[in-house]
Motif scaffolding. Structure first.
Motif, PDB file in Angstrom:
ATOM      1  N   THR A  27      46.564  31.998  43.323  1.00  0.00           N
ATOM      2  CA  THR A  27      45.880  33.106  43.997  1.00  0.00           C
ATOM      3  C   THR A  27      45.349  32.725  45.374  1.00  0.00           C
ATOM      4  O   THR A  27      44.979  33.603  46.156  1.00  0.00           O
ATOM      5  N   ASN A  28      45.286  31.418  45.675  1.00  0.00           N
ATOM      6  CA  ASN A  28      44.803  30.973  46.988  1.00  0.00           C
ATOM      7  C   ASN A  28      45.538  29.691  47.367  1.00  0.00           C
ATOM      8  O   ASN A  28      45.039  28.593  47.193  1.00  0.00           O
TER       9      ASN A  28
ATOM     10  N   THR B 235      53.713  33.627  43.373  1.00  0.00           N
ATOM     11  CA  THR B 235      53.017  34.907  43.559  1.00  0.00           C
ATOM     12  C   THR B 235      51.862  34.967  42.579  1.00  0.00           C
ATOM     13  O   THR B 235      51.800  34.209  41.599  1.00  0.00           O
ATOM     14  N   ALA B 236      50.934  35.897  42.823  1.00  0.00           N
ATOM     15  CA  ALA B 236      49.769  36.024  41.947  1.00  0.00           C
ATOM     16  C   ALA B 236      50.181  36.387  40.525  1.00  0.00           C
ATOM     17  O   ALA B 236      49.486  36.049  39.557  1.00  0.00           O
TER      18      ALA B 236
ATOM     19  N   ALA C 182      50.887  33.400  37.583  1.00  0.00           N
ATOM     20  CA  ALA C 182      49.784  32.487  37.275  1.00  0.00           C
ATOM     21  C   ALA C 182      50.063  31.649  36.034  1.00  0.00           C
ATOM     22  O   ALA C 182      49.547  30.529  35.900  1.00  0.00           O
TER      23      ALA C 182
END
Length: 486
Positions: free
Chosen positions: A187-188, A206-207, A210
């Motif tokens: 996410t970062n 990509t988010a 995860a």
């Protein structure tokens, strides 16, 4: 009148003017060269720190490992099936957390909430040791050389011989491969292990991925193992799809494989744990204050800044940087001061040889300030000419250094605490404890500020020389000219 006389006098004294200009030029050229090389050293050090530390990362939070107890076993353990079919390929992976002691993921939120912290992300550093190969059973043979059956070292005796059979041949052949894995907060990705790399093939996480079985591999590791976007990577029986190839901004990547953080935690059986927290401060000028705040409010952790990491850099880069900073700058100052002094002495000497000229001009009505202005004007022209030559020589020297691009090595030691800090498992909490070496090409960038400094030095040199010569010329009297007439 001033310009005409100035041009005529400089034309009459070309050699003297050239000597003064060359003296100033050498001093100015040395200043430009030293400043540009020092700037190149700074850039090289920034590349080293960035390759380990992470672009945008101001500090990392880790925790030192506790000493193992007497009964605990810290070594890797591998298990194989000895009863498998002959020459059957077997493989076993050993996944271990690397670097500092594991921290709870909740600490990431706590660190992010500290005053002066703009963002914080967690990462999990792993080391995977893969052992694969096969067993080959030996054969029991009697002294006569006839085969008596198969068995291990404790095989029974054959029926036809009096001596016990001996096992010959057999054995095991296994390859050992070790590589580093970093669990990334998808996410970062602007903060953490992937911050220093660029995806040159495929895509990044990509988010939505995860907890997906996907991986990004470094360019060097992909080349070594023939991976590309779309390939499959297997770790401990889990297959990961390679979605991208990451190329570091500088040097070699310290991390071989990047996985989503949850996947890395599952591999290492470390759910809800991280080994490193990457921190970005709201104000780069307040990093020390933020460091003190984190250490005060979160006990037991080690906070390492880029300044701390810089102290661990050694090798030819560190040595050359120290020389450029200390010896180089002092040498350039000494040469420049000598050039100013020589220019002033030569100008003063030239004035002494022009006694008749200046005495006659005063007798014709020239005031002392006009004579002084004439001498200062000639010195200023010499200074500007020396500045132009010095800038040309300095730029040529800086260009030569950049064209040659000498290689400097940076050896990175531990920054203490939980393994130091870094941009990935190899450079920070991973291999940092053992140290690593990077090779950096030196350049010598010349900034506008350096050019402005050179122009300022040229003007200053002209003023110093002109001030001394003008002061001496202003003290001459018309009678001095008459006494010099033979």
């Amino acid at each position: 009148m001033f310009g005409i006389y100035l041009k005529r006098e400089l034309g009459r004294r070309k050699k003297a003017a050239l000597v003064v200009a060359l003296g100033l030029a050498l001093g100015i050229a040395l200043v430009i060269t030293v400043n540009s090389v020092s700037a190149g050293m700074t850039q090289a050090q920034d590349k080293v720190l960035r390759s380990l530390y992470g672009l945008g990362t101001d500090m990392t939070v880790t925790k030192a490992r506790t000493a193992p107890t007497a009964n605990s076993s810290q070594g890797p353990r591998f298990e194989f099936d000895a009863s498998s079919e002959e020459d059957e390929e077997q493989s076993s992976d050993r996944v271990m957390t690397q670097g500092g002691q594991a921290l709870k993921s909740s600490l990431v939120t706590k660190v992010a909430g500290q005053k002066g912290v703009a963002a914080a992300v967690g990462a999990l550093t792993l080391n995977v040791t893969k052992v694969d190969g096969s067993f080959t059973q030996g054969k029991a043979q009697s002294d006569s050389g006839q085969s008596q059956g198969q068995g291990g070292p404790g095989g029974g005796q054959g029926g036809g011989g009096t001596a016990a059979p001996q096992v010959q041949g057999g054995g095991a052949a296994f390859d050992v491969n070790s590589y580093s894995v970093a669990g990334v907060d998808v996410t970062n990705q602007d903060l953490g292990p992937l911050a220093t790399s660029e995806i040159t093939s495929g895509t990044t996480f990509t988010a939505a991925q995860a907890d997906a079985a996907v991986a990004v591999v470094s360019a060097s590791y992909a080349k070594e193992n023939s991976y590309k976007a779309g390939s499959t990577l297997t770790i401990s029986g889990t297959k990961y799809k390679v979605i991208g190839i990451a190329t570091p901004d500088s040097g070699e990547s310290a991390t071989d494989v990047y996985l989503p953080l949850k996947q890395a935690q599952t591999l290492a059986d470390a759910a809800g744990q991280v080994t490193t927290i990457y921190v970005k401060a709201t104000d780069s000028q307040q990093i020390d204050t933020v460091k003190a705040t984190i250490q005060k409010n979160i006990s037991g952790t080690t906070v390492t800044t880029s300044a701390d990491l810089a102290e661990t850099v050694s090798g030819s880069l560190s040595t050359a940087s120290d020389l450029a900073t200390s010896v180089g700058k002092w040498l350039s100052i000494a040469v420049l001061a000598a050039a100013f002094l020589v220019a002033a002495l030569l100008t003063s000497s030239a004035v002494s040889r022009r006694v008749r000229e200046f005495g006659t001009l005063k007798a014709l009505g020239w005031p002392s300030r006009r004579v002084t202005r004439q001498v200062v004007g000639e010195s200023m022209v010499n200074g500007l000419l020396g500045g132009a030559l010095g800038i040309a020589l300095g730029l040529a020297a800086a260009y030569t250094v950049t064209a040659i691009s000498p290689k400097l090595t940076a050896q990175l030691g531990s920054a203490g605490g939980g393994g130091g800090m870094g941009g990935g498992p190899g450079g920070g909490p991973g291999r940092q404890s053992a140290g690593s070496t990077l090779e950096i090409a030196l350049s010598a960038p010349v900034s506008v500020t350096t050019i402005a400094l050179a122009v300022g030095l040229a003007v200053a040199g002209g003023l110093v020389a002109g001030a001394m010569g003008g002061w001496r010329a202003s003290r001459m009297r018309p009678a001095d000219a008459l006494r010099s007439v033979s």
